[in-house]
Scaffold this active site. Structure first.
Site, PDB file in Angstrom:
ATOM      1  N   HIS A  94       0.931  -1.182  -0.008  1.00 42.55           N
ATOM      2  CA  HIS A  94      -0.129  -0.037  -0.156  1.00 42.55           C
ATOM      3  C   HIS A  94       0.794   1.167  -0.040  1.00 42.55           C
ATOM      4  CE1 HIS A  94       0.938  -0.832   4.226  1.00 42.55           C
ATOM      5  NE2 HIS A  94       0.954   0.390   4.168  1.00 42.55           N
ATOM      6  N   HIS A  96       1.533   5.597   1.257  1.00 41.52           N
ATOM      7  CA  HIS A  96       0.960   6.855   1.985  1.00 41.52           C
ATOM      8  C   HIS A  96       1.428   7.852   1.198  1.00 41.52           C
ATOM      9  CE1 HIS A  96       0.512   4.280   5.713  1.00 41.52           C
ATOM     10  NE2 HIS A  96       1.432   3.640   4.893  1.00 41.52           N
ATOM     11  N   GLU A 106       6.313   8.772   5.076  1.00 46.63           N
ATOM     12  CA  GLU A 106       6.093   8.636   6.655  1.00 46.63           C
ATOM     13  C   GLU A 106       7.532   8.606   7.201  1.00 46.63           C
ATOM     14  OE1 GLU A 106       3.602   4.914   7.154  1.00 46.63           O
ATOM     15  OE2 GLU A 106       2.334   6.725   7.812  1.00 46.63           O
ATOM     16  N   HIS A 119       4.648   0.859   1.030  1.00 49.74           N
ATOM     17  CA  HIS A 119       5.105  -0.324   1.839  1.00 49.74           C
ATOM     18  C   HIS A 119       4.674  -1.458   1.457  1.00 49.74           C
ATOM     19  CE1 HIS A 119       4.688   3.017   5.347  1.00 49.74           C
ATOM     20  NE2 HIS A 119       6.025   3.033   4.622  1.00 49.74           N
ATOM     21  N   THR A 199       2.477   1.790  11.153  1.00 49.17           N
ATOM     22  CA  THR A 199       2.425   3.289  11.248  1.00 49.17           C
ATOM     23  C   THR A 199       0.826   3.700  11.200  1.00 49.17           C
ATOM     24  OG1 THR A 199       2.522   3.491   8.837  1.00 49.17           O
ATOM     25  CG2 THR A 199       4.503   3.508  10.112  1.00 49.17           C
TER      26      THR A 199
HETATM   27  N1  LIG Z   1       2.129   1.220   7.127  1.00 47.35           N
HETATM   28  S1  LIG Z   1       2.300  -0.095   7.674  1.00 47.35           S
HETATM   29  O1  LIG Z   1       3.173  -0.756   6.776  1.00 47.35           O
HETATM   30  O2  LIG Z   1       3.078   0.028   9.070  1.00 47.35           O
HETATM   31  C1  LIG Z   1       0.910  -1.151   8.186  1.00 47.35           C
HETATM   32  C2  LIG Z   1       1.299  -2.482   7.694  1.00 47.35           C
HETATM   33  C3  LIG Z   1       0.015  -3.256   7.915  1.00 47.35           C
HETATM   34  C4  LIG Z   1      -0.736  -2.952   8.699  1.00 47.35           C
HETATM   35  N2  LIG Z   1      -1.992  -3.802   9.223  1.00 47.35           N
HETATM   36  C5  LIG Z   1      -3.090  -3.498   9.082  1.00 47.35           C
HETATM   37  S2  LIG Z   1      -4.369  -4.695   9.502  1.00 47.35           S
HETATM   38  O3  LIG Z   1      -3.682  -2.375   8.863  1.00 47.35           O
HETATM   39  C6  LIG Z   1      -5.090  -2.217   8.401  1.00 47.35           C
HETATM   40  C7  LIG Z   1      -4.955  -0.898   7.945  1.00 47.35           C
HETATM   41  C8  LIG Z   1      -4.264  -0.432   6.986  1.00 47.35           C
HETATM   42  C9  LIG Z   1      -3.614  -1.241   5.919  1.00 47.35           C
HETATM   43  C10 LIG Z   1      -2.849  -0.738   5.070  1.00 47.35           C
HETATM   44  S3  LIG Z   1      -2.572   0.818   5.621  1.00 47.35           S
HETATM   45  C11 LIG Z   1      -3.715   0.700   6.834  1.00 47.35           C
HETATM   46  C12 LIG Z   1      -1.175  -1.852   9.020  1.00 47.35           C
HETATM   47  C13 LIG Z   1      -0.060  -0.617   8.657  1.00 47.35           C
HETATM   48 ZN   LIG Z   2       2.066   1.692   5.567  1.00 47.36          ZN
END
Ligand SMILES: NS(=O)(=O)c1ccc(NC(=S)OCCc2ccsc2)cc1
Ligand SMILES: [Zn+2]
Length: 261
Positions: A94, A96, A106, A119, A199
């Protein structure tokens, strides 16, 4: 269900501690990376990324970001080496990003932000049975962070930006098979690594962070496509543009950042 959180004034990063007290923990992410304070560690071998049997399944808008999910039922797409003791399986990636002309990454490097940050989320399937179990363990996840800076068009990012219109609203999901994220990697795999957290809520302190030093270039137009996504659902008459979905850097609290050779 669960606690509502977001990136707005009322529900944004500065208020997450109310429902997620670990927000004030000792290994929170992201951080500001200061290159000349990072220690070169010869024990850090090269990063080995094997995404060739890529098994992307779908692309979705979860109201926080746009997420591409992978089939993680076997070790087809894994990352190993570097700071990792085991292979970690790719689960999702995904982004940011910021608003027009603003930073949106970030992690920052000596206080400098980038336009966006990708990420790639992996989990330790050797030690843990499921992503959920791994996501609460101190060595459960490994997230590969890649900075995006504005410049030329990224020829492969088009495969994602061209389908974003199908996941405009929160809760939308579309088939997205056969995408190989190897095409989003920069030429150099030199990295910084440190122990941190998710994050976004639930902010679990379960992430071995691996941040690549070399950004990839994407065009302002492609970044603009990310910003046409919405935080809100289709039936919501208040259309909130999805942008500035980043958490600011958190206190280092004595952690060491290591650098690959
Ligand atoms: N931004 S991050 O990569 O630290 C990260 C990774 C996994 C997760 N896991 C979950 S279950 O997040 C659900 C919400 C989410 C998913 C992608 S961005 C926010 C959240 C943040
Ligand atoms: Zn992320």
């Amino acid at each position: 269900t669960g606690h509502h959180w977001g990136y707005g004034k009322e529900d944004g990063p500065s208020s997450w501690y109310k429902n997620y007290p670990v927000a004030e923990g000792n290994r929170q992410s992201p951080i500001d990376i200061v290159p000349n304070e990072a220690s070169r560690d010869r024990n850090l071998g090269p990063l080995m990324i094997n995404y060739d049997h890529c098994t992307s399944i779908n692309i979705s808008n979860n109201g926080h970001s746009v997420v591409v999910e992978f089939n993680d039922s076997d070790d087809r797409s894994v990352i190993k080496g570097g700071p990792l003791d085991n292979p970690y399986r790719l689960k999702q990636f995904h982004f940011h990003w910021g608003g027009k002309g603003h930073e949106g990454s970030e992690h920052t490097v000596s206080g400098k932000g980038f336009a966006s940050e990708l990420h790639l989320v992996h989990w330790n399937a050797v030690k843990y049975k499921t992503y959920g179990e791994a996501s609460t363990a101190p060595d459960g996840l490994a997230v590969l962070g890649i900075f995006l800076e504005t410049g030329d068009d990224h020829r492969w990012l088009h495969m994602i930006t061209d389908v974003l219109y199908t996941v405009k609203y929160k809760g939308s999901i579309t088939d997205f098979k056969g995408f190989n994220p190897k095409c989003l990697l920069p030429s150099s795999l030199h990295f910084w690594t440190y122990l941190g957290s998710l994050t976004t809520p639930p902010l679990h302190e379960s992430v071995i962070w691996i941040v690549l030093k070399e950004p990839i270039e994407v065009s302002e137009k492609q970044l603009g496509m990310l910003r046409m996504l919405l935080f809100t659902e289709e039936e919501d008459n208040q259309k909130m543009r999805m942008e500035n979905n980043f958490r600011p850097p958190q206190p280092l609290k004595g952690r060491r950042v290591r650098s690959s050779n």
